[in-house]
Design an enzyme around this catalytic site. Structure first.
Site: not given
Ligand SMILES: [Zn+2]
Length: 162
Positions: A61, A63, A72, A74, A111, A114
Site C-alpha cells: 500500500n 499512502e 492498496c 493488492e 476492500c 480491490c
Molecule cells: Zn483495497
C-alpha cells in the site's frame, strides 16, 4: 416473494498446510509489507501476484497526504503485473498485513474496490484467481474472486449498451 441463499466455501488452514507454491507466495506477500508506505494509517499491507508464466509481482500500500491519491497493496501488485505482462493471466494472489505490533492474527481481507479489480482480472483472462488471505492464526484460501464478491458487476452487465 422468494428468498435466495448464496453460499460460498472458503478453506481455512494453518499456513503450513498450504502447498509449497502457496506458502512461497504468502511469504512474498509478508515480505512485501516492508515496502509499504503507510505513514498515515501505520497499517502495512503486502500483496504478491503469481502469473501463469511463474513470475511474481509484489505490491504494497502507498499512502498520500491527499488521501484518495493512495492505493492498496493488492491493486499496486495487480496493476504492476498487468502493466508489465499484459499477456499473462493471474493464477494466484496472496495478501498479508501488519501493524507496528506485528503481523495480524486474523486473515487480512481486501476492500471492495480491490475485490472489483480482482474480479475484472478473472473476467479479462477467463480464469479463476486463487486468493490467499494471511493471518497468523491461519489462512483463508478462496478458489475464485467471485466468492468474494457475490452478485458482482462485470462487463457482461453492460451488454444492453449500443
Ligand atoms: Zn483495497
Amino acid at each position: 416473494m422468494k428468498r435466495v441463499k448464496i453460499e460460498i466455501e472458503i478453506d481455512f488452514c494453518p499456513v503450513e498446510e498450504l502447498s509449497e507454491e502457496e506458502q512461497k507466495l504468502v511469504q512474498q506477500s509478508i515480505d512485501a509489507t516492508a515496502n509499504s508506505y503507510a505513514k498515515y494509517s501505520r497499517f502495512y499491507v503486502g500483496a504478491a501476484v503469481l502469473l501463469a508464466n511463474g513470475e511474481v509481482f509484489i505490491g504494497a500500500n502507498q499512502e498520500n497526504a491527499a488521501f484518495p491519491s493512495g492505493l492498496c497493496a493488492e491493486r499496486t501488485a495487480i496493476f504492476a503485473a498487468q502493466a508489465n505482462r499484459p499477456d499473462q493471466p493471474v493464477e494466484m494472489l496472496a495478501i498479508a498485513a501488519r501493524t507496528n505490533k506485528g503481523l495480524l492474527d486474523n486473515p487480512i481481507t481486501p476492500c471492495g474496490s480491490c475485490r472489483q479489480v480482482m474480479l475484472e482480472i478473472e473476467d479479462r483472462y477467463q480464469r479463476p484467481v486463487r486468493i490467499l488471505l494471511y493471518g497468523k492464526q491461519g489462512v483463508y484460501r478462496i478458489k475464485s474472486v467471485k466468492d468474494l464478491l457475490p452478485l458482482s458487476f462485470v462487463d457482461a452487465n453492460m451488454e444492453h449498451r449500443s
